[in-house]
Design a protein around this motif. Structure first.
Motif: not given
Length: 167
Positions: A45-67
């Protein structure tokens, strides 16, 4: 204090706090399989969503963006909560795999930069308190990660590529 120095200090603190997180999750076992899925998904997912800057909101955002893309997180068997738990445990376990010297070096010089800044005494005290709080939170995350080391250790090198600093 110059605007560049302010941005440098603030950027360093923001990067440290985002990269090292401050999310508290309930204790739950992380399996080798779950950690492997998380690491694979981070890489995919990094190529599409960028580098993960981990926190709870980022985890949610990745889940939503990936969906909205291919839904790979859900296809891997995670719902939103299990994704956040597995990602959080993997992140903490990753912190615990970092050599103590390298981990502590992450914080080297942060308080000294605040002390050497052109901030007034009250601003310095406030910024120093913020820095010390973030350092303590990050050390606590690392300590929590000790329970996940066995599941994360096989993926530590890849996680360092995906989550480690760029220097």
């Amino acid at each position: 204090m110059s605007a560049n120095l302010k941005r440098h200090i603030a950027g360093g603190l923001l990067a440290a706090s985002l990269a090292l997180g401050a999310l508290v999750l309930p204790a739950r076992a992380l399996t080798l399989e779950e950690a492997g899925k998380v690491v694979q998904l981070l890489g995919e997912l990094e190529p599409e969503l960028g580098r993960l800057a981990y926190d709870e909101e980022e985890a949610d955002q990745w889940f939503d963006d990936d969906a909205g893309l291919e839904g790979r997180i859900a296809k891997a068997g995670f719902d939103r909560e299990s994704w956040k738990q597995a990602l959080g445990a993997t992140f903490r376990g990753y912190l615990a795999t970092i050599a103590a010297e390298h981990f502590e070096a992450t914080f080297s010089g942060l308080t000294e930069k605040v002390d050497a800044s052109d901030l007034n005494a009250d601003q310095k005290a406030e910024m120093r308190s913020f820095v010390e709080t973030k350092i303590a939170e990050t050390r606590a995350l690392r300590a929590e990660g000790a329970r996940y080391v066995d599941a994360v250790q096989p993926y530590a090198a890849r996680l360092n590529e995906l989550l480690g600093d760029d220097e």
